[in-house]
Design a protein around this motif. Structure first.
Motif, mmCIF file in Angstrom:
data_model
loop_
_atom_site.group_PDB
_atom_site.id
_atom_site.type_symbol
_atom_site.label_atom_id
_atom_site.label_comp_id
_atom_site.label_asym_id
_atom_site.label_seq_id
_atom_site.Cartn_x
_atom_site.Cartn_y
_atom_site.Cartn_z
ATOM 1 N N ALA A 1 0.824 -1.215 0.000
ATOM 2 C CA ALA A 1 0.000 0.000 0.000
ATOM 3 C C ALA A 1 0.856 1.261 0.000
ATOM 4 N N ARG A 2 2.120 1.151 0.385
ATOM 5 C CA ARG A 2 3.017 2.312 0.405
ATOM 6 C C ARG A 2 3.487 2.680 -0.989
ATOM 7 N N GLY A 3 3.214 1.811 -1.949
ATOM 8 C CA GLY A 3 3.525 2.128 -3.337
ATOM 9 C C GLY A 3 5.001 2.017 -3.671
ATOM 10 N N ASP A 4 5.353 2.635 -4.804
ATOM 11 C CA ASP A 4 6.709 2.530 -5.328
ATOM 12 C C ASP A 4 7.752 3.156 -4.417
ATOM 13 N N SER A 5 7.331 4.032 -3.513
ATOM 14 C CA SER A 5 8.289 4.721 -2.646
ATOM 15 C C SER A 5 8.721 3.880 -1.454
ATOM 16 N N ALA A 6 8.095 2.720 -1.251
ATOM 17 C CA ALA A 6 8.352 1.933 -0.047
ATOM 18 C C ALA A 6 9.823 1.561 0.102
ATOM 19 N N VAL A 7 10.454 1.139 -0.969
ATOM 20 C CA VAL A 7 11.853 0.693 -0.884
ATOM 21 C C VAL A 7 12.766 1.848 -0.478
ATOM 22 N N ASP A 8 12.536 3.034 -1.069
ATOM 23 C CA ASP A 8 13.343 4.196 -0.691
ATOM 24 C C ASP A 8 13.090 4.582 0.761
ATOM 25 N N GLU A 9 11.841 4.502 1.196
ATOM 26 C CA GLU A 9 11.513 4.850 2.578
ATOM 27 C C GLU A 9 12.194 3.913 3.570
ATOM 28 N N LEU A 10 12.272 2.635 3.227
ATOM 29 C CA LEU A 10 12.951 1.680 4.106
ATOM 30 C C LEU A 10 14.439 2.002 4.210
ATOM 31 N N ALA A 11 15.039 2.392 3.092
ATOM 32 C CA ALA A 11 16.455 2.755 3.113
ATOM 33 C C ALA A 11 16.689 3.982 3.987
ATOM 34 N N VAL A 12 15.850 4.994 3.837
ATOM 35 C CA VAL A 12 15.985 6.215 4.632
ATOM 36 C C VAL A 12 15.806 5.914 6.115
ATOM 37 N N ALA A 13 14.864 5.037 6.437
ATOM 38 C CA ALA A 13 14.588 4.711 7.835
ATOM 39 C C ALA A 13 15.777 4.040 8.523
ATOM 40 N N SER A 14 16.666 3.448 7.741
ATOM 41 C CA SER A 14 17.824 2.742 8.310
ATOM 42 C C SER A 14 19.056 3.629 8.445
ATOM 43 N N ARG A 15 18.956 4.883 8.042
ATOM 44 C CA ARG A 15 20.140 5.744 8.047
ATOM 45 C C ARG A 15 20.542 6.223 9.431
ATOM 46 N N SER A 16 19.715 5.959 10.432
ATOM 47 C CA SER A 16 20.105 6.290 11.804
ATOM 48 C C SER A 16 21.111 5.283 12.351
ATOM 49 N N LEU A 17 21.273 4.151 11.665
ATOM 50 C CA LEU A 17 22.203 3.117 12.110
ATOM 51 C C LEU A 17 23.618 3.442 11.658
ATOM 52 N N ALA A 18 24.571 3.129 12.514
ATOM 53 C CA ALA A 18 25.982 3.292 12.154
ATOM 54 C C ALA A 18 26.374 2.233 11.131
ATOM 55 N N ALA A 19 27.452 2.491 10.412
ATOM 56 C CA ALA A 19 27.900 1.551 9.382
ATOM 57 C C ALA A 19 28.131 0.161 9.952
ATOM 58 N N GLY A 20 28.752 0.092 11.119
ATOM 59 C CA GLY A 20 29.000 -1.203 11.739
ATOM 60 C C GLY A 20 27.717 -1.943 12.064
ATOM 61 N N GLN A 21 26.697 -1.208 12.449
ATOM 62 C CA GLN A 21 25.400 -1.828 12.742
ATOM 63 C C GLN A 21 24.751 -2.370 11.476
ATOM 64 N N ILE A 22 24.880 -1.621 10.387
ATOM 65 C CA ILE A 22 24.343 -2.086 9.106
ATOM 66 C C ILE A 22 25.040 -3.389 8.694
ATOM 67 N N HIS A 23 26.356 -3.396 8.838
ATOM 68 C CA HIS A 23 27.121 -4.581 8.448
ATOM 69 C C HIS A 23 26.723 -5.783 9.294
ATOM 70 N N ASP A 24 26.626 -5.595 10.597
ATOM 71 C CA ASP A 24 26.226 -6.690 11.487
ATOM 72 C C ASP A 24 24.815 -7.173 11.145
#
Length: 278
Positions: free
Chosen positions: A74-97
């Motif tokens: 239901a979030r449409g085509d923007s959902a994937v970009d929104e998920l990426a933006v929502a994860s930007r509060s994580l540090a690089a090491g957290q993303i890797h883990d």
């Protein structure tokens, strides 16, 4: 070794290769822009991690996955970009883990599945083999974005045969997802694998043909290269229509990539080559 076991082994190998590439990055390199508009290296990896977690839910709790599916769609085509933006509060090491742990959970879940099971996803339900192939394709494709951002040239492997197979099988989807009627005429695909051996799909002797290296074909069907920036030879109206919409991944039509550098002149050369007699 059965097909699913083979695919799991190749997915593990693809994961190790990507993990090695991102494991040596410094904090600034995680923030580098990738060819995907608006996405940094960190976004490519968080995307894989998020959908690895979703894949584990599909494998272990398919009813739960189906129940949550409408909310994301239901979030449409923007959902994937929104998920990426929502994860930007994580540090690089957290993303890797997160990526390492999510991928490990997924691999464990896939290995326990019955080979005959069908799993829900964001397009049609898929067999276990197709599901694992899709995770391998996503890993390789997003790994290409990371490699391009870093200026790294990866050595292609015979694991690309799985991506090529998925790309061929997804031919009708590329049309259907754009509201187009899939063509009835078949296309022959003849590729040279990275080890030099031949690979082919589709009936021989038909008028429509795509021929070239497996690497170029895979880059095209995951939309990481424009057709003009490959050496693929394309013959026939159906083959040309397909290469314009080819999409090996589920979801809405991708934007694809604009031609690189001398794209305009290379496109004209490519058009000439599509008419070459064989």
């Amino acid at each position: 070794m059965g097909l699913v076991d083979e695919l799991l082994a190749d997915l593990r190998a693809e994961t190790v290769e990507l993990d090695a590439m991102i494991g040596r990055l410094d904090a600034q390199e995680w923030e580098l822009a990738t060819p995907a508009e608006g996405w940094m290296v960190r976004d490519q990896i968080s995307h894989l991690a998020w959908f690895d977690d979703a894949a584990t839910v599909s494998a272990t709790d398919p009813d739960g996955f189906r129940a949550a599916l409408p909310a994301l769609l239901a979030r449409g085509d923007s959902a994937v970009d929104e998920l990426a933006v929502a994860s930007r509060s994580l540090a690089a090491g957290q993303i890797h883990d997160w990526f390492r742990e999510a991928r490990a959970r997924g691999l464990e879940a896939f290995a326990r599945l019955d080979a005959g099971a069908r799993l829900p996803w964001y397009g049609p339900d898929m067999s276990v083999a197709s599901f694992v192939t899709a995770r391998l394709m996503e890993t390789w494709a997003h790994g290409q974005d990371v490699a391009d951002a870093l200026g790294v040239t990866r050595v292609p492997t015979t694991r690309l045969r799985h991506v090529a197979t998925l790309g061929v099988r997804a031919m009708p989807y590329g049309f259907a997802v754009r509201g187009l009627k899939p063509p009835a005429r078949p296309v022959r695909v003849e590729l040279t694998m990275p080890d030099g051996s031949p690979w082919a799909a589709g009936p021989p002797g038909v008028p429509d043909l795509v021929r070239g290296t497996m690497l170029d074909f895979c880059l095209l069907v995951v939309q990481r290269r424009h057709l003009a920036d490959t050496s693929l030879l394309v013959r026939g109206e159906t083959a040309r229509a397909w290469t314009a919409v080819a999409q090996a991944f589920a979801g809405p039509p991708g934007k694809g990539r604009a031609p690189l550098g001398q794209g305009e002149s290379r496109t004209q050369d490519h058009i000439n080559r599509t008419e070459d007699p064989l």
